[in-house]
Design an enzyme around this catalytic site. Structure first.
Site, PDB file in Angstrom:
ATOM      1  N   ASN A  17     -10.668  -2.650  -6.006  1.00 22.95           N
ATOM      2  CA  ASN A  17      -9.849  -1.644  -6.694  1.00 22.95           C
ATOM      3  C   ASN A  17     -10.410  -1.228  -8.056  1.00 22.95           C
ATOM      4  OD1 ASN A  17      -6.688  -2.929  -5.383  1.00 22.95           O
ATOM      5  ND2 ASN A  17      -8.008  -1.316  -4.583  1.00 22.95           N
ATOM      6  N   TRP A  18     -11.446  -1.924  -8.531  1.00 22.85           N
ATOM      7  CA  TRP A  18     -12.110  -1.506  -9.775  1.00 22.85           C
ATOM      8  C   TRP A  18     -12.760  -0.130  -9.605  1.00 22.85           C
ATOM      9  CZ3 TRP A  18     -10.953  -4.165 -14.000  1.00 22.85           C
ATOM     10  CH2 TRP A  18     -10.645  -5.518 -13.886  1.00 22.85           C
TER      11      TRP A  18
ATOM     12  N   SER B 222      -8.398  -5.080   4.661  1.00 25.19           N
ATOM     13  CA  SER B 222      -8.916  -4.777   3.320  1.00 25.19           C
ATOM     14  C   SER B 222      -9.225  -6.031   2.488  1.00 25.19           C
ATOM     15  CB  SER B 222      -7.947  -3.858   2.560  1.00 25.19           C
ATOM     16  OG  SER B 222      -7.796  -2.642   3.240  1.00 25.19           O
TER      17      SER B 222
ATOM     18  N   SER C 176      -7.217  -5.605  -5.780  1.00 28.45           N
ATOM     19  CA  SER C 176      -8.332  -6.213  -5.045  1.00 28.45           C
ATOM     20  C   SER C 176      -9.622  -6.109  -5.858  1.00 28.45           C
ATOM     21  CB  SER C 176      -8.515  -5.524  -3.691  1.00 28.45           C
ATOM     22  OG  SER C 176      -9.210  -4.308  -3.845  1.00 28.45           O
ATOM     23  N   THR C 177     -10.595  -6.907  -5.468  1.00 24.30           N
ATOM     24  CA  THR C 177     -11.906  -6.865  -6.145  1.00 24.30           C
ATOM     25  C   THR C 177     -12.553  -5.489  -5.967  1.00 24.30           C
ATOM     26  OG1 THR C 177     -12.761  -7.955  -4.158  1.00 24.30           O
ATOM     27  CG2 THR C 177     -12.484  -9.329  -6.101  1.00 24.30           C
TER      28      THR C 177
ATOM     29  N   ARG D  27       0.312   7.573  -2.811  1.00 21.88           N
ATOM     30  CA  ARG D  27       0.742   8.649  -1.905  1.00 21.88           C
ATOM     31  C   ARG D  27       2.236   8.932  -2.058  1.00 21.88           C
ATOM     32  NH1 ARG D  27      -1.612   6.022   3.223  1.00 21.88           N
ATOM     33  NH2 ARG D  27      -1.962   4.347   1.725  1.00 21.88           N
TER      34      ARG D  27
ATOM     35  N   GLU E 184       0.703 -13.642  11.885  1.00 25.54           N
ATOM     36  CA  GLU E 184       1.240 -12.515  12.639  1.00 25.54           C
ATOM     37  C   GLU E 184       1.221 -11.291  11.725  1.00 25.54           C
ATOM     38  OE1 GLU E 184       2.200 -12.483  15.808  1.00 25.54           O
ATOM     39  OE2 GLU E 184       1.763 -14.612  16.064  1.00 25.54           O
TER      40      GLU E 184
ATOM     41  N   ARG F 126     -11.297   2.437  -8.605  1.00 23.51           N
ATOM     42  CA  ARG F 126     -10.312   3.494  -8.879  1.00 23.51           C
ATOM     43  C   ARG F 126     -10.484   4.028 -10.308  1.00 23.51           C
ATOM     44  NH1 ARG F 126      -4.727   2.081  -5.685  1.00 23.51           N
ATOM     45  NH2 ARG F 126      -5.715   1.379  -3.781  1.00 23.51           N
TER      46      ARG F 126
ATOM     47  N   ASP G  55       0.835  -1.201   0.000  1.00 23.70           N
ATOM     48  CA  ASP G  55       0.000   0.000   0.000  1.00 23.70           C
ATOM     49  C   ASP G  55       0.875   1.258   0.000  1.00 23.70           C
ATOM     50  OD1 ASP G  55      -2.322   1.410   0.014  1.00 23.70           O
ATOM     51  OD2 ASP G  55      -2.906   0.935   2.063  1.00 23.70           O
ATOM     52  N   GLY G  56       0.367   2.318  -0.614  1.00 23.13           N
ATOM     53  CA  GLY G  56       1.048   3.617  -0.530  1.00 23.13           C
ATOM     54  C   GLY G  56       1.754   4.076  -1.791  1.00 23.13           C
TER      55      GLY G  56
HETATM   56  C1  FPP Z   1      -5.560  -2.984  -0.225  1.00 22.85           C
HETATM   57  O1  FPP Z   1      -6.013  -1.730  -0.144  1.00 22.85           O
HETATM   58  C2  FPP Z   1      -4.280  -2.920  -0.888  1.00 22.85           C
HETATM   59  C3  FPP Z   1      -4.070  -3.454  -2.098  1.00 22.85           C
HETATM   60  C4  FPP Z   1      -5.084  -4.214  -2.848  1.00 22.85           C
HETATM   61  C5  FPP Z   1      -2.788  -3.254  -2.736  1.00 22.85           C
HETATM   62  C6  FPP Z   1      -2.826  -1.927  -3.349  1.00 22.85           C
HETATM   63  C7  FPP Z   1      -1.755  -1.814  -4.317  1.00 22.85           C
HETATM   64  C8  FPP Z   1      -1.988  -1.569  -5.580  1.00 22.85           C
HETATM   65  C9  FPP Z   1      -3.344  -1.360  -6.120  1.00 22.85           C
HETATM   66  C10 FPP Z   1      -0.888  -1.444  -6.520  1.00 22.85           C
HETATM   67  C11 FPP Z   1       0.041  -2.592  -6.453  1.00 22.85           C
HETATM   68  C12 FPP Z   1       0.585  -2.770  -7.738  1.00 22.85           C
HETATM   69  C13 FPP Z   1       1.874  -2.944  -8.032  1.00 22.85           C
HETATM   70  C14 FPP Z   1       2.180  -3.153  -9.425  1.00 22.85           C
HETATM   71  C15 FPP Z   1       2.968  -2.876  -7.068  1.00 22.85           C
HETATM   72  P1  FPP Z   1      -7.329  -1.229  -0.870  1.00 22.85           P
HETATM   73  O2  FPP Z   1      -6.994   0.061  -1.508  1.00 22.85           O
HETATM   74  O3  FPP Z   1      -7.884  -2.313  -1.749  1.00 22.85           O
HETATM   75  O4  FPP Z   1      -8.314  -1.084   0.361  1.00 22.85           O
HETATM   76  P2  FPP Z   1      -8.548   0.146   1.346  1.00 22.85           P
HETATM   77  O5  FPP Z   1      -9.489   1.036   0.618  1.00 22.85           O
HETATM   78  O6  FPP Z   1      -9.136  -0.507   2.566  1.00 22.85           O
HETATM   79  O7  FPP Z   1      -7.232   0.792   1.632  1.00 22.85           O
END
Ligand code: FPP
Length: 241
Positions: free
Chosen positions: A75-76, A197, A72-73, A31, A208, A78, A27-28
């Site tokens: 993240n669509w 998440s 993640s399911t 940012r 852990e 975004r 994550d991050g």
């Molecule tokens: C969960 O947070 C975190 C993830 C699914 C990983 C997020 C990372 C990416 C989307 C990019 C990774 C890609 C590469 C190529 C390194 P969330 O955002 O699904 O959930 P939240 O809203 O609870 O934070």
């Protein structure tokens, strides 16, 4: 996987007591980019470079299984441009590093319904799965279009379709993605968020956890060793005394 790194090992790290399976919520990235005045997708590019670096280091440490939460399911939700950016860097990674995965004995697997991704990424995933299917030194599991609740629902539906009552938890676990991989011993989430998440809900029952404020693209081998040393201080009881 790049050239063998020459990372200095922390003397406090006990190489005999590493987790068998480490899972990372990367994550991050966004940012990290915003803080530098860059578009969010530059963060995903840097995040993917870091993924390569950390995978390499986990491999060198001799940890057998690593799962990375890549999409993640949820993240669509975004912006489409950002989604495309994430898919593109993952596709390039799989395409470019294929031969090296094989050389190193790294098997690539995916958790999640990746058939719903753009066709070029589906093709790249199918190619790498096929290419590395007989590798057995290391397993890199990419969670893509993955959600823990969806996975449990998939398992429930498979059980219903089989029409046979499940006898125990192991019977159910076998219906989930990559059930031959042991549950993660250690889960790391970067960027300061302290939540799960929807990641590996079934498999994390006794994992852990380690949370760090460091944004994923800045998370180094040194940070990973610090996390692992912390893990090695923990007493895992699995419900016993
Ligand atoms: C969960 O947070 C975190 C993830 C699914 C990983 C997020 C990372 C990416 C989307 C990019 C990774 C890609 C590469 C190529 C390194 P969330 O955002 O699904 O959930 P939240 O809203 O609870 O934070």
């Amino acid at each position: 996987m790049g050239a063998t790194s020459k990372i200095k090992l922390n003397k406090r790290l006990d190489l005999g007591r590493l987790p068998a399976h480490i899972a990372i919520i990367m994550d991050g990235n966004g940012r990290w980019a915003t803080k530098r005045g860059l578009p969010r997708n530059m963060g995903h590019k840097a995040g993917c470079e870091n993924l390569k670096k950390i995978v390499e280091f986990i491999y060198e440490l001799g940890i057998k299984y690593a799962t990375f939460f890549t999409f993640s399911t949820e993240n669509w939700k975004r912006p489409q441009e950002e989604i495309d950016g994430i898919f593109n860097v993952v596709r390039d990674y799989l395409d470019e590093d294929g031969d090296e995965f094989v050389e190193k004995g790294a098997k690539i697997v995916v958790s999640g319904d990746y058939t719903k991704l753009p066709q070029d990424l589906v093709d790249a995933i199918n190619r790498i799965i096929e290419k590395t299917k007989n590798c057995d030194k290391f397993v890199l599991n990419l969670a893509i279009n993955y959600g823990g609740r969806d996975e449990i629902l998939m398992g429930v539906n498979k059980a219903i379709q089989a029409g046979k009552e499940l006898q125990n938890q192991q019977d159910f676990a076998k219906l989930l993605y990559n059930s031959d991989i042991p549950d993660p011993d250690f889960v790391i989430r970067t960027s300061g968020e302290m939540r799960v998440s929807n990641f590996m809900l079934w498999q994390m029952a006794y994992s852990e956890f380690y949370f760090t404020k460091v944004y994923w693209p800045s998370f180094t081998e040194k940070d990973l060793q610090k996390a692992l040393i912390d893990y090695q201080q923990r007493k895992r009881r699995f419900g016993a005394v």
